[in-house]
Scaffold this motif. Structure first.
Motif, PDB file in Angstrom:
ATOM      1  N   UNK A 185      62.151  65.062  58.557  1.00 33.72           N
ATOM      2  CA  UNK A 185      61.756  65.501  57.213  1.00 33.72           C
ATOM      3  C   UNK A 185      62.154  64.496  56.139  1.00 33.72           C
ATOM      4  N   UNK A 186      62.806  63.400  56.540  1.00 34.70           N
ATOM      5  CA  UNK A 186      63.214  62.396  55.576  1.00 34.70           C
ATOM      6  C   UNK A 186      64.627  62.557  55.058  1.00 34.70           C
ATOM      7  N   UNK A 187      65.285  63.680  55.346  1.00 31.43           N
ATOM      8  CA  UNK A 187      66.685  63.892  54.973  1.00 31.43           C
ATOM      9  C   UNK A 187      67.529  63.091  55.960  1.00 31.43           C
ATOM     10  N   UNK A 188      68.591  62.485  55.489  1.00 27.06           N
ATOM     11  CA  UNK A 188      69.418  61.686  56.389  1.00 27.06           C
ATOM     12  C   UNK A 188      70.107  62.540  57.445  1.00 27.06           C
TER      13      UNK A 188
ATOM     14  N   UNK B 168      80.595  66.923  61.795  1.00 19.90           N
ATOM     15  CA  UNK B 168      79.276  66.859  62.416  1.00 19.90           C
ATOM     16  C   UNK B 168      78.226  67.199  61.367  1.00 19.90           C
ATOM     17  N   UNK B 169      77.008  66.741  61.628  1.00 16.20           N
ATOM     18  CA  UNK B 169      75.872  67.027  60.743  1.00 16.20           C
ATOM     19  C   UNK B 169      74.668  67.404  61.597  1.00 16.20           C
ATOM     20  N   UNK B 170      73.706  68.145  61.011  1.00 16.17           N
ATOM     21  CA  UNK B 170      72.500  68.505  61.757  1.00 16.17           C
ATOM     22  C   UNK B 170      71.729  67.264  62.213  1.00 16.17           C
ATOM     23  N   UNK B 171      71.101  67.421  63.373  1.00 21.80           N
ATOM     24  CA  UNK B 171      70.283  66.351  63.938  1.00 21.80           C
ATOM     25  C   UNK B 171      69.066  66.979  64.616  1.00 21.80           C
ATOM     26  N   UNK B 172      67.914  66.374  64.396  1.00 17.83           N
ATOM     27  CA  UNK B 172      66.654  66.843  64.982  1.00 17.83           C
ATOM     28  C   UNK B 172      65.978  65.692  65.715  1.00 17.83           C
ATOM     29  N   UNK B 173      65.514  65.951  66.927  1.00 15.57           N
ATOM     30  CA  UNK B 173      64.720  64.963  67.658  1.00 15.57           C
ATOM     31  C   UNK B 173      63.346  64.833  66.998  1.00 15.57           C
ATOM     32  N   UNK B 174      62.740  65.985  66.690  1.00 11.64           N
ATOM     33  CA  UNK B 174      61.452  66.022  65.996  1.00 11.64           C
ATOM     34  C   UNK B 174      61.360  67.346  65.243  1.00 11.64           C
ATOM     35  N   UNK B 175      60.262  67.576  64.544  1.00  8.31           N
ATOM     36  CA  UNK B 175      60.137  68.769  63.695  1.00  8.31           C
ATOM     37  C   UNK B 175      60.159  70.087  64.470  1.00  8.31           C
TER      38      UNK B 175
END
Length: 187
Positions: free
Chosen positions: A98-101, A74-81
Motif C-alpha cells: 500500500x506504500x506505507x513503510x 516489530x512492525x506489520x509486514x505484508x507479502x502482498x495485498x
C-alpha cells in the motif's frame, strides 16, 4: 447507534482535522505523553509490535524507541495485498503493497506478546473501528492461536467514544487503550 461505515468516515475526517491542527512540537509532546502512559505496562513484554503511522495516526515510535534492552520491536509486514499481516523486526525501510513503510522481508519474523493497535475510534469496553480491511482482527486471532497476546489501542483523546460500538463476530476486542492522558483497562 451509528453504523460503522458512517462512524469510520466521520472519525477519519475528525482525525485528519485534529492532526493538521497540531504544531510539530505539540504533536511530539502528546506522543511523548502517550509513551509515558504505555511504557509501565510493557515491563514484562518480550516483543512489542507497533505500526508505521499514517500521517493522522498517533505514532507508536516514542514507545518503541523507549523499549528496554532485551525487548524487540516489530512492525506489520505484508507479502502482498491479499496476504495475512505478519510482524517482522523493526525498522520499517521498504514500501508495503500500500506504500506505507514496512520492514524488509529479510527481517526476523516475530510473534509479539504485546501489540500496539492503531484505530479510528474505540469505546471504553475495547471495541474498535479500524480502517475496515480486517487486517488486525485476522492477525490478532492468528497470534492468539499460539498463546496470550495483550492488545493496546493507541489513540488521540477524542477517538475514545462513550457510546458503545457494536462489535461484529470477527472483531477482536482490545485489552486496553492508551491516549496521551489516559490508560483505559478494557478486560
Amino acid at each position: 447507534m451509528i453504523p460503522k461505515p458512517e462512524m469510520r468516515t466521520r472519525m477519519l475526517a475528525e482525525r485528519r482535522l485534529y492532526a493538521r491542527s497540531l504544531t510539530p512540537d505539540l504533536r511530539a509532546d502528546l506522543e511523548a505523553k502517550l509513551a509515558q502512559c504505555v511504557l509501565p505496562h510493557l515491563l514484562g513484554a518480550r516483543t512489542v509490535a507497533g505500526y508505521h503511522p499514517l500521517k493522522d495516526e498517533i505514532s507508536p515510535y516514542p514507545v518503541l524507541e523507549a523499549l528496554t534492552p532485551g525487548q524487540r520491536a516489530a512492525l506489520p509486514w505484508f507479502l502482498d495485498r491479499d496476504a495475512r499481516m505478519l510482524f517482522r523486526e523493526a525498522p520499517a525501510e521498504e514500501p508495503s503493497p500500500w506504500g506505507v513503510l514496512q520492514p524488509p522481508a529479510s527481517s526476523d519474523a516475530l510473534a509479539p506478546d504485546v501489540v500496539l493497535v492503531p484505530l479510528v475510534a474505540a469505546d471504553r469496553a475495547g471495541s474498535r473501528i479500524g480502517h475496515g480491511k480486517g487486517h488486525y482482527d485476522r492477525a490478532l486471532a492468528h497470534l492468539r492461536e499460539g498463546g496470550a497476546v495483550f492488545t493496546i489501542g493507541l489513540a488521540w483523546e477524542f477517538q475514545i467514544l462513550d457510546a458503545p460500538i457494536a462489535a461484529d463476530p470477527w472483531d477482536v476486542p482490545l485489552d486496553a487503550i492508551a491516549t496521551p492522558g489516559e490508560w483505559i483497562g478494557c478486560r
